[in-house]
Scaffold this active site. Structure first.
Site, PDB file in Angstrom:
ATOM      1  N   HIS A 265       0.855  -1.175   0.000  1.00 18.14           N
ATOM      2  CA  HIS A 265       0.000   0.000   0.000  1.00 18.14           C
ATOM      3  C   HIS A 265       0.893   1.227   0.000  1.00 18.14           C
ATOM      4  CE1 HIS A 265      -3.799  -2.037   0.496  1.00 18.14           C
ATOM      5  NE2 HIS A 265      -3.399  -2.675   1.589  1.00 18.14           N
ATOM      6  N   CYS A 308      -0.475   2.404  -4.431  1.00 17.60           N
ATOM      7  CA  CYS A 308      -1.239   3.618  -4.706  1.00 17.60           C
ATOM      8  C   CYS A 308      -0.395   4.833  -4.342  1.00 17.60           C
ATOM      9  CB  CYS A 308      -2.539   3.627  -3.900  1.00 17.60           C
ATOM     10  SG  CYS A 308      -3.782   2.483  -4.516  1.00 17.60           S
TER      11      CYS A 308
END
Length: 436
Positions: A265, A308
């Site tokens: 992430h 991301c």
């Protein structure tokens, strides 16, 4: 066989249909091992080469098979033979102008020609993880695309001088090429580190499907000749410790390059450890500058980040065919390369998405970006493409993907301080996708 012959075999294998393959195997039944069945076209050609039925100056069997199953295939063989003659003439002409004594100092002349054809190939999928705020997933389909065939002559000059100055060689009927490439013929290709963060200790959801990415990266970079080391679920401190450990390694001395892939992430300019603490991407890369890691000085260092870079979702924009200046992707928060990549030379940073936006992950088949990267490396390295051209194809591939409603989009972003072209040598074995 040399790189040119292998590229010819790859091109032939892509043009041979399933019916052509069956007929070829029937015609070659006396030359093939009796137990071999259900092989791919590339495996068939590789088998002939290993059994010495194919060689640089022995293409008679190949030409006969091509004539019997599909005469159009002879175009690829004849094109290779013409290039070989042209290269021999260039080498003779070029060596005639080399200053006396050059070869006595250890110099050598190497010329490389590769042909590029880049069809866009993709597969659809529909099962996605939709829970994560920082790495989004949604069902996806692919929009078919095709690119016109093209040919590129890639030439490399005297290896001893290429570090200092470009070599110019003219091809009849084509523009003069100016090209310098990184040295990629050392005793070892290099190391590839893969950090695969799947499970997190706080609120971040498990990254289902990431193992598929890690497996594919390991297969592809092993195929490219790198020694792969995979690490699972590392905290922010452990990530930094790993970078410090590999920065200090003396094993980089005899290796051509270094690759690091991080799957996690993330937010703008950073990735998360499994403890959900931030690790700036710039910090990770700074361990391997020429000052911090002298063993990798002047060698290419590639970082691929699947994470991301924000929570925004890129929306699909539909354009008219005659639009003069279509705004394909309304990107509002681009991250500057200077904010992400060290100022030192010889770095490449491949980001799954531009700054401020989410990336997408299939819970079974992996992320859009990593799967496109692996597919394009397998397709285009055998054609002699350099890494920046390959990443441009990755951009094209990912940009064609969308969720099942055609609204969610993603745009990768490479940034680099490479000083030369980086071209991986053509592997002698078939790519992983054709070995399964």
């Amino acid at each position: 066989m040399c790189a040119g012959e292998w590229q010819m075999l790859y091109e032939l294998s892509e043009d041979i249909t399933s019916e052509d393959l069956k007929r070829a195997m029937f015609l070659l039944r006396d030359q093939l091992p009796k137990k071999l069945t259900n092989m791919s076209s590339l495996e068939l050609l590789t088998c002939l080469e290993k059994q010495d039925h194919l060689a640089e100056n022995n293409l008679e069997i190949l030409e006969k098979i091509c004539m019997d199953i599909s005469p159009d295939l002879l175009k690829t063989v004849n094109k290779y033979k013409m290039e070989r003659v042209s290269l021999a003439q260039q080498t003779a002409s070029f060596s005639h102008h080399i200053p006396e004594g050059l070869f006595h100092s250890g110099g050598d002349v190497r010329l490389l020609t590769s042909l590029q054809e880049t069809p866009i190939k993709s597969l659809g999928s529909s099962i996605y993880d939709s829970g994560s705020l920082r790495e989004h997933a949604g069902s996806v389909h692919f929009i078919a695309a095709r690119q016109d065939d093209k040919a590129v002559n890639v030439m490399q000059g005297i290896s001893e001088l290429s570090q200092e100055q470009p070599v110019r060689i003219s091809n009849p009927g084509s523009k003069t090429e100016k090209l310098m490439t990184y040295k990629m013929d050392g005793p070892h290709r290099g190391y590839c580190l893969i950090i695969n963060n799947c499970s997190f200790t706080g609120t971040l959801q498990k990254r289902r499907g990431s193992n598929k990415d890690a497996e594919m990266l390991a297969q592809v970079f092993t195929w490219l000749g790198l020694d792969v080391q995979t690490y699972i679920d590392k905290t922010s401190v452990e990530i930094k410790n790993l970078m410090q450990e590999w920065r200090s390694s003396k094993d980089h001395r005899d290796r051509d390059c270094f690759v690091c892939c991080i799957l996690s992430h993330g937010e703008l300019g950073l990735v998360y450890g499994t403890d959900e603490r931030e690790v700036p991407i710039r910090t990770i890369m700074s361990y391997f500058t020429a000052r911090q890691c002298p063993q990798l000085a002047e060698k290419p260092k590639l970082f691929f980040i699947q994470a991301c870079q924000g929570k925004e979702i890129q929306q699909a924009v539909y354009i008219e065919a005659d639009a003069q200046n279509p705004d394909l992707l309304p990107i509002q928060q681009l991250v500057s390369p200077s904010e992400s990549i060290p100022e030192e030379a010889d770095f490449l940073l491949g980001m799954a998405t531009v700054g401020g936006y989410a990336s997408f992950r299939h819970i079974e088949h992996g992320t859009w970006y990593i799967q496109a990267l692996c597919n394009k490396l397998q397709l285009l390295v055998p054609r002699g493409e350099d890494i920046l051209s390959i990443l441009t194809e990755v951009n094209e591939d990912v940009s064609k993907r969308a969720d099942n409603l055609g609204k969610k989009k993603q745009m990768p972003q490479p940034a680099y301080t490479l000083r030369k072209k980086l071209i991986f040598p053509v592997p002698r074995s078939p790519p992983p996708s054709q070995q399964q």
